[in-house]
Every structure is written in structure tokens, then in C-alpha cells.
Design an enzyme around this catalytic site. Structure first.
Site, mmCIF file in Angstrom:
data_model
loop_
_atom_site.group_PDB
_atom_site.id
_atom_site.type_symbol
_atom_site.label_atom_id
_atom_site.label_comp_id
_atom_site.label_asym_id
_atom_site.label_seq_id
_atom_site.Cartn_x
_atom_site.Cartn_y
_atom_site.Cartn_z
ATOM 1 N N GLU A 244 2.655 -19.461 12.695
ATOM 2 C CA GLU A 244 3.484 -18.699 13.639
ATOM 3 C C GLU A 244 2.589 -18.167 14.740
ATOM 4 O O GLU A 244 1.481 -17.704 14.488
ATOM 5 C CB GLU A 244 4.162 -17.482 12.990
ATOM 6 N N GLU B 188 4.031 -14.012 4.810
ATOM 7 C CA GLU B 188 3.531 -12.662 5.104
ATOM 8 C C GLU B 188 3.763 -11.661 3.973
ATOM 9 O O GLU B 188 4.411 -10.621 4.170
ATOM 10 C CB GLU B 188 4.170 -12.130 6.394
#
Length: 467
Positions: A371, A170
Site C-alpha cells: 500500500e 496492519e
């Protein structure tokens, strides 16, 4: 095969979970501080219940038992990260800390012994604070090169056993948290710096990919990717100004990492806006060539919630300087389903939309759902007589998302796995343990770990390769 499998998944599908070094290990014997260690020491009240990264889930001390628990719930792959601040003694030379080396060797060997594929990420928000103080962290191309040095060291030390690598988790969150919206230290609000950091992270990722592709590990079939949090941006309406706002959000928050990672170049519409506004990053032709020539082998996609945008309604506050918010306002869809604990919308169909976007616009690159998760506060209220947690809400959440993922795969999306966030309840930055996500609960006072109902669910799903 089990009875009544409605959703069958491809052969060798990854059924696993994801976590990170700084969120599980604790600071035991760690030579250096990262930005979160430093921030907690300086400002513990910024963290929920003043719980910091010192112990987290005690993985440093209990990794053998923890990995056995992961094995016992059927996980065949697990992503974690190597902490730059634990492995490296001297950041300038990438000289190794012997304790750190021994720990990561032990962890990797333990995963392999348990029959679990270790997926190793090199950076999960945990910049060494020393490199922030000395150079300005990711604002600096010097730090980019020091990170490449660290990555090369990891490939040399662990590439004989680790075949799946991640450059960053991220990276957009680093930009948002540190430079735009003040939820990660150093909590700066500076759009121009944010844009430079965005570029530098893309450059760092490409340089690390290039370095990896020269290794023996790559020659022997090893692969490297990046994990991006993709939040599809839906316009409030089909009115031209709403669509334009949502498209800018897509450009700035999604394509800014997706395009360079897979296509080797930045979105032209984004570059044009940044250029026009006088905030475009500093780049050299050599760097842009590096980005062009070093695209990822596969992609990890983190998905939790959708994003919804509308045309700007309130005038933009120029006093903060340039911000991406100049071009859109966030939009709350009336009547949408919410996770009340996170204030996040629940919209499983977005995973199908992401998959189709990758298929249609990104060469159908090989990817996995790296995720997806349901954070719930106060899970102790669901404890059963036997001590386990009845988290049926988490099972429902996963089954809905997986059914949309299955639909995408049946339409030729090139997805090879599903990783839940997270195997064992972990420390979530300034939220600490406010919301729990794990298949396995941890009691912070005793560090006793207990499998939740969802842990038994994933075991069955993994055994049947579907549900």
C-alpha cells in the site's frame, strides 16, 4: 517499449492496487456484524458525515463491472480480503454461509477471468463483534484458534485458485486503534491488554502460516505472507536520548511484528523493557516454538508516512497505566512537506530506507509495496469538463515514491511489486469517504464510477513496466 523510460522495473512486476472486503462490499446479505458494523449502528456520529459500511462502494453488487474497470486500467494484481463475518455461518465450527461462499467464488473467478492475480487477505480489522462480546476478541487465545479454523476453511475452498495469501493487514493498527489510542471500537486504553493482543496476533499469524504450509496450495507453489505498516522511526537528532527514543518506537511499532514474522522471534530489547515494566504478554514455550517455526514466505509493506521521535519532554502521565508513550514523544520536523488533508508528512525517501532495512536486517526476504497512497479531501474540485478527475498530485506522489523504490531495487532490494491504495475510492473506517485514494472515483449518491487521470497513468506504467 515506450519512449524515454527512465525507471524500468523487473520482469513480472506487480502493478496493482489494494482494498478490503469491509471497505468495498457493503453489508448486503452479510450474516454477521464485525466490530465496525456494530460501532456504526451504535454510534453513527463517530463516522465522517455519518457514512457507514452499509453500501461502501457497492462491490457486492457491482464486482463484475468493478473488476473490468480494474482490468481496463492495466492492473495485473489486486489484493482484497475475505470477511470472516460474510463467509462463515458458525464461528465455533467454521461452518460456511452458502451466500458468502458463492460471492467469494464469483469474485475470485472474475479476477482470474480478467487476468488479474487475486491476493487474498484473511483479516483487515474486521473482527466479528460476537467474538469480541463472547471472548474479548484478540485478547483471547480461543479467538486465535477460531481464526485458524476460518483460515483453513479459506485455504480448502479457494486454494485451488488463489496462490497468494495474507494472514493480516496492519496488525499493529488493531493494537493501536482498539487498545491504545481509541480510534477503533472498542476504544480501550489498556497498555497491558495491548501488549497481549500484539502477541496473540503474532501467534495467530504464525499458526495460520503453519496451517497453510500443510495445504495442497503450498505444495503447488502457493505462498503466504503478512502485510505490515512500516513507518521508519527517525530520531530528532543524533543525541543519545533521541536515538534511544526512536529505537524504542522502532522496536514497539515495527519490529514487534517484523521480527516474529521473518526471524521467528521477538526483539530482545523490546521483551526486556516489557518484562521490566511488568506488562510482558503471557506465552507458553509451545507457542514460542510455533512462532519460531512458521515464518512468512514473503512480506507486504504498507508505507504512507515516516515517524519521527524525540526523547520524552513532558513527564509521562502514569494515570493511564502503561503506554508505549512512556519512552518517547512524537516529533514534527519543522518545514517538512505535508499532505494537509491527512496531516501526514510526505517523505518518499523512507521507502528506500525500508527496503535497505529489509535487505540488510531481514535476509532480503521477497517483499512488495502493498500500500502507498495519497488521500485527498474534496477531490470534486479537480473534476474536468469530461467528468474525470485531474489528480496530478497523486501521480507525482507515486512517481516520487517509485523512483526511490527503483533505486532500492537497483541496489538489490528483493521487491516484486507495487500496489496502490486503492483501485476504487473506498470507505476508510471512521473517516468514511472524507479522503479519496482511488485510481477510480465513486459518486456515493449514484455509485457511478469514473477513471481518474491517475488511472490512465498507471495503465501506461503497467504497459511499459516503468515510467
Amino acid at each position: 517499449m515506450g519512449v524515454n523510460i527512465k525507471y524500468n522495473f523487473p520482469a513480472n512486476f506487480w502493478w496493482g492496487a489494494a482494498t478490503s472486503g469491509p471497505q468495498t462490499e457493503g453489508r448486503f446479505y452479510k450474516r454477521h456484524d464485525n466490530v465496525f458494523d456494530y460501532w456504526f449502528d451504535k454510534e453513527p456520529q463517530a463516522f465522517f458525515n455519518q457514512v457507514g459500511p452499509n453500501v461502501t462502494s457497492n462491490f457486492f453488487n457491482s464486482y463484475k463491472e468493478d473488476i473490468q474497470m480494474m482490468k481496463s486500467i492495466g492492473l495485473n494484481s489486486v489484493r482484497t480480503s475475505i470477511q470472516w463475518t460474510r463467509l462463515i455461518k458458525d464461528f465455533e465450527t467454521a461452518q460456511v454461509d452458502e451466500d458468502g461462499l458463492e460471492f467469494y467464488n464469483n469474485v475470485i473467478n472474475e479476477f482470474l477471468k480478467a487476468g488479474i492475480i487475486p491476493v487474498i487477505n484473511l483479516h483487515h480489522f474486521d473482527l466479528p463483534v460476537e467474538l469480541y462480546d463472547k471472548y474479548g476478541g484478540w485478547e483471547s487465545k480461543k479467538v486465535v484458534d477460531l481464526f485458524v479454523l476460518f483460515a483453513k476453511k479459506c485455504f480448502a475452498l479457494f486454494g485451488d485458485r488463489v496462490k497468494h495469501w495474507i494472514t493480516f493487514n496492519e496488525p499493529m493498527v488493531i493494537v493501536e486503534g482498539e487498545y491504545l489510542y481509541q480510534f477503533h471500537y472498542p476504544k480501550i486504553v489498556d497498555g497491558k491488554k495491548a501488549v497481549q493482543v500484539l502477541y496473540n496476533l503474532n501467534l495467530a499469524s504464525a499458526k495460520v502460516v503453519g496451517a497453510f504450509h500443510k495445504t495442497k496450495c503450498a505444495e503447488n507453489g502457493g505462498k503466504i505472507g503478512v502485510v505490515l505498516n512500516l513507518t521508519p522511526s527517525y530520531p530528532r537528532s543524533q543525541a543519545e536520548n533521541d536515538v534511544k527514543a526512536a529505537n524504542f518506537v522502532e522496536d514497539f511499532f515495527n519490529r514487534s511484528f517484523l521480527d516474529p514474522a521473518i526471524k521467528g522471534e521477538f526483539s530482545h530489547t523490546l521483551v526486556n523493557v516489557l518484562k521490566r515494566d511488568g506488562v510482558l504478554w503471557e506465552a507458553t514455550p509451545e507457542e514460542l516454538t510455533i512462532i519460531r517455526n512458521n515464518t512468512v514466505d514473503f512480506l507486504g509493506v504498507n508505507y504512507y508516512q515516516p515517524r519521527r521521535a524525540k526523547a520524552k519532554e513532558a513527564p509521562f502521565d502514569e494515570s493511564k497505566g502503561w503506554m508505549p508513550d512512556k519512552y518517547f514523544d512524537d516529533y514534527k520536523l519543522p518545514g517538512c512537506r505535508m499532505n494537509p488533508y491527512r496531516g501526514w508528512e510526505i517523505y518518499p525517501q523512507a521507502i528506500y530506507d525500508i527496503a535497505m532495512n529489509i535487505k540488510n536486517n531481514y535476509g532480503n526476504i521477497s517483499w512488495y509495496l502493498s500500500e502507498n497512497g495519497m488521500g485527498v479531501e474534496g477531490e470534486e474540485k479537480y473534476v474536468q469538463k469530461d467528468g474525470s478527475i485531474d489528480d496530478q498530485y497523486r501521480i507525482d506522489f507515486y512517481e516520487e515514491h517509485l523512483s526511490w523504490l527503483h533505486k532500492a531495487i537497483s541496489e538489490k532490494a528483493n521487491c516484486f511489486g507495487f500496489h496502490a491504495w486503492t483501485p476504487i475510492d473506498c470507505w476508510s473506517w471512521s473517516n468514511a469517504y472524507k479522503n479519496r485514494y482511488g485510481y477510480i472515483a465513486v459518486d456515493l449518491a449514484t455509485q457511478i464510477k469514473t477513471i481518474k487521470k491517475s488511472g490512465y497513468w498507471i495503465k501506461k506504467v503497467a504497459q511499459q513496466n516503468g515510467f
